[in-house]
Write a protein that holds these residues in place. Structure first.
Motif, PDB file in Angstrom:
ATOM      1  N   HIS A   1      41.987  70.131  54.536  1.00  0.00           N
ATOM      2  CA  HIS A   1      40.750  69.386  54.215  1.00  0.00           C
ATOM      3  C   HIS A   1      39.501  69.790  54.197  1.00  0.00           C
ATOM      4  CE1 HIS A   1      43.938  66.428  52.990  1.00  0.00           C
ATOM      5  NE2 HIS A   1      44.293  66.164  54.349  1.00  0.00           N
TER       6      HIS A   1
ATOM      7  N   LYS B   1      38.956  72.742  51.869  1.00  0.00           N
ATOM      8  CA  LYS B   1      38.945  72.015  50.486  1.00  0.00           C
ATOM      9  C   LYS B   1      37.484  71.500  50.338  1.00  0.00           C
ATOM     10  CE  LYS B   1      41.306  68.473  49.320  1.00  0.00           C
ATOM     11  NZ  LYS B   1      42.523  67.927  48.831  1.00  0.00           N
ATOM     12  N   TYR B   2      37.115  70.782  51.434  1.00  0.00           N
ATOM     13  CA  TYR B   2      35.896  70.153  51.188  1.00  0.00           C
ATOM     14  C   TYR B   2      34.520  70.883  51.153  1.00  0.00           C
ATOM     15  CZ  TYR B   2      31.850  67.242  52.823  1.00  0.00           C
ATOM     16  OH  TYR B   2      30.371  66.728  52.914  1.00  0.00           O
TER      17      TYR B   2
ATOM     18  N   THR C   1      34.722  74.163  50.191  1.00  0.00           N
ATOM     19  CA  THR C   1      34.736  74.964  48.996  1.00  0.00           C
ATOM     20  C   THR C   1      34.174  74.220  47.881  1.00  0.00           C
ATOM     21  OG1 THR C   1      36.731  76.148  50.127  1.00  0.00           O
ATOM     22  CG2 THR C   1      36.258  76.449  47.657  1.00  0.00           C
TER      23      THR C   1
END
Length: 312
Positions: A292, A295-296, A298
């Protein structure tokens, strides 16, 4: 006619070598980019660099990056028959020998951390504190340096001063001046292999018992830890087979140089690249918190670059 065939064979060989070298560069660049992204994510969140398993994960990523860079350089030197002075080869050997072992030893420590987290949850905070992690990292590097130190002491005691300024193709075999040195390295690696196998099997059995006896709420966590240990075991197996590669390559070198190049290339792909692409999979994608965060950050980075591009 014979001359033309010979030239054609050389051109085909060079083309084949170039394709192989390009493929390796693409794979190494890809893995370095992924690892760099994961390392950046690690340093952006406080929770990661204060938690033992994530710190050890970062150590494996940094170790993997260094090994990929060093082995890739040496692979290029061998492929193109480039020679370097032995003192520089010695530096390459010291770094590669130590950090080749740092990854599997760290994986063993991560396996034990999972064992403590699942089988001894009440003592986990005490045994896996940040201070304990620092001590663990020091111990990992000390254990990983033992074979290298012994080989270097033997090399320094027996090598002449003129050897350091000689130009040779850099490989581990050049530092083994006596046959007992290669036998010693093989014995040390087998001892490490045995200890790591016992550690993984012990952790697996203990976690399996806890998983079977756990309540419904704890079963998910226990089985996830069990799968992590299995992946660590597979990764360790590849890393430990990699330790035997120099002995195999040395034997092949005595037979045929081109066969030696081919074997070294295959070993590099299977036993150097493959286990090092498993680390991002185990903790970079399977771990929910890290995934998570990855992903955040990126998405934030991509959005920021997009807006910068629009404003310009």
């Amino acid at each position: 006619m014979t001359k033309n065939n010979s030239l054609g064979g050389v051109e085909f060989l060079m083309r084949n070598v170039n394709y192989r070298v390009i493929l390796v560069q693409v794979l190494v660049a890809l893995f370095l980019c992924v690892n760099s992204l994961l390392i950046t994510t690690f340093f952006l969140k406080d929770f990661f660099y204060t938690t033992m398993r994530y710190i050890l994960f970062a150590i494996t990523l940094l170790s993997d990056c260094l090994i990929l860079i060093l082995t890739n350089i040496l692979l290029i030197f061998v492929y193109f028959h480039l020679t370097i002075q032995m003192w520089l080869c010695l530096i390459f050997y010291i770094l590669s020998a130590v950090y080749t072992l740092v990854t599997p030893v760290t994986l063993m420590a991560m396996t034990l951390e999972r064992y403590v987290a699942i089988c001894m949850p009440l003592r986990h905070a005490e045994l896996c504190s940040t201070r304990s992690t620092v001590h663990c990292i020091i111990i990992i590097h000390c254990i990983s340096s033992i074979p290298c130190i012994v080989i270097l002491l033997a090399f320094f005691a027996s090598a002449s001063l003129s050897l350091y300024s000689q130009y040779k193709i850099c490989s581990v075999e050049k530092l083994f001046l006596y046959s007992w040195q290669s036998h010693f390295m093989s014995a040390i690696y087998q001892l490490y292999f045995l200890i790591m196998c016992i550690t993984v099997v012990f952790s697996y059995v203990k976690i399996m018992k806890v998983a079977k006896a756990a309540s419904v709420e704890d079963k998910k966590s226990s089985w996830k830890g069990l799968r992590t240990v299995i992946l660590h075991g597979f990764q360790l197996l590849l890393c430990l087979i990699q330790m035997w590669c120099p002995s195999i390559e040395a034997a092949v070198l005595e037979v045929d140089f081109m066969l030696y190049i081919n074997v070294r290339y295959i070993n590099f792909i299977i036993f150097y690249l493959t286990p090092r692409c498993l680390s991002p999979l185990i903790y970079g994608l399977r771990d929910e918190k890290f995934f998570h965060a990855l992903k955040y950050y990126t998405l934030c980075c991509l959005c920021r670059n997009f807006f910068i591009h629009l404003t310009n």
